[in-house]
Design an enzyme around this catalytic site. Sequence first.
Site, PDB file in Angstrom:
ATOM      1  N   LYS A  76       0.792  -1.112  -0.052  1.00 34.48           N
ATOM      2  CA  LYS A  76       0.088  -0.019  -0.029  1.00 34.48           C
ATOM      3  C   LYS A  76       0.790   1.303   0.154  1.00 34.48           C
ATOM      4  CE  LYS A  76      -2.324  -1.323   3.753  1.00 34.48           C
ATOM      5  NZ  LYS A  76      -1.825  -2.683   4.077  1.00 34.48           N
ATOM      6  N   THR A  77       1.737   1.336   0.916  1.00 38.28           N
ATOM      7  CA  THR A  77       2.774   2.491   0.989  1.00 38.28           C
ATOM      8  C   THR A  77       3.528   2.621  -0.525  1.00 38.28           C
ATOM      9  OG1 THR A  77       3.084   2.246   3.148  1.00 38.28           O
ATOM     10  CG2 THR A  77       4.840   3.415   2.177  1.00 38.28           C
ATOM     11  N   ASP A 121      -1.671   6.870   6.205  1.00 38.35           N
ATOM     12  CA  ASP A 121      -1.679   5.479   6.642  1.00 38.35           C
ATOM     13  C   ASP A 121      -2.434   5.374   7.766  1.00 38.35           C
ATOM     14  OD1 ASP A 121      -0.936   2.963   6.535  1.00 38.35           O
ATOM     15  OD2 ASP A 121       1.246   2.748   7.199  1.00 38.35           O
ATOM     16  N   THR A 170      -5.730  -1.189   6.989  1.00 41.85           N
ATOM     17  CA  THR A 170      -5.860  -2.596   7.225  1.00 41.85           C
ATOM     18  C   THR A 170      -7.083  -3.249   7.642  1.00 41.85           C
ATOM     19  OG1 THR A 170      -4.987  -2.515   9.521  1.00 41.85           O
ATOM     20  CG2 THR A 170      -3.185  -3.032   7.628  1.00 41.85           C
ATOM     21  N   ARG A 229       6.718  -8.242   1.814  1.00 37.91           N
ATOM     22  CA  ARG A 229       7.573  -7.843   2.971  1.00 37.91           C
ATOM     23  C   ARG A 229       8.207  -8.874   3.750  1.00 37.91           C
ATOM     24  NH1 ARG A 229       4.378  -4.011   6.741  1.00 37.91           N
ATOM     25  NH2 ARG A 229       5.223  -2.383   5.432  1.00 37.91           N
TER      26      ARG A 229
END
Length: 356
Positions: A76-77, A121, A170, A229
């Site tokens: 997302k980032t 965020d 999230t 990640r």
Amino acid sequence: MNWDDTTDTPAGERLVGSVADGEDQAVEAALRPKDLGEFIGQEKVREQLDLVLRAARARGATADHVLLSGAPGLGKTTLSMIIAAEMGAPIRVTSGPAIQHAGDLAAILSSLQEGEVLFLDEIHRMSRPAEEMLYMAMEDFRVDVIVGKGPGATAIPLELPPFTLVGATTRAGLLPPPLRDRFGFTAHMEFYEPAELERVVHRSASLLDVEIDTAGAAEIAGRSRGTPRIANRLLRRVRDYAQVKADGVITREIAAAALAVYEVDPRGLDRLDRAVLQALLKLFGGGPVGLSTLAVAVGEERETVEEVAEPFLVREGLLARTPRGRVATPAAWAHLGLTPPRSQTAGNGQGDLFGA
């Protein structure tokens, strides 16, 4: 690092945890794709977002506000950075927990440049007063700044330059409908397939100057829980092992041996995951058992078991949540190499739990 020190890693610092720590954030910045063409996976989201950005550029307009939802570690980032790069605009990064007052948000919004991207965020954790101010800012590019207190307070309208808000969450279900409806484009990030994660591992290995073969990349990808990640984190730990214990080249055997040291099994389960399953199977015969009892059995807090271990176990079909408690599935018995009780193999024990 002592190899023996890896067995007591706290739940919040798990090797297969999806939350980024300081090291992850630094490495992610170096590995982050710069445009949609480099971004791996999320095919539908990339295609749709590409259309949105191309159309905005063709009109010479600011892109619509974008909401990205999904589990941590899915990109997302990274996509927010790509949106800014594709639009040729600067980006401002903040988070919901950092905005506790409407004044905090007003200060950020009033300093934005025209066309700038504001990445927010964990947007669902923003305070309610700031959230209500954001409604008007997103829709009318205007905020009302309150000056004074009590009966003498006055609202001064402040015009804002057009900007693009990229919200990431999230837990999309916690966003109020008025906020969710103001986003022009909404996308949900899915977990990655192993083949996509293999491509992620190969790309990251190239950028990190690590030699890895196809089988080694596949081994790491298969244990990465569908999350880039985690794949990048496992790659770094396997790289360390290969440099110390081998010739620096990552093969399937080297990757498997390294991840065995770090207690990440072929399915991506770590010590905490297996402890939960072992307690459920060996101490309670596969369940049902209450969450608090299960947490005591593994020596962890109730929240740790529920929020850290259970989501992946449920997604993998190894554990089920029922009204009577947690229940192990046949796949859990098979994964740990244990034989289920006769009542479960006959379909009597668990069938009653689901109303069969």
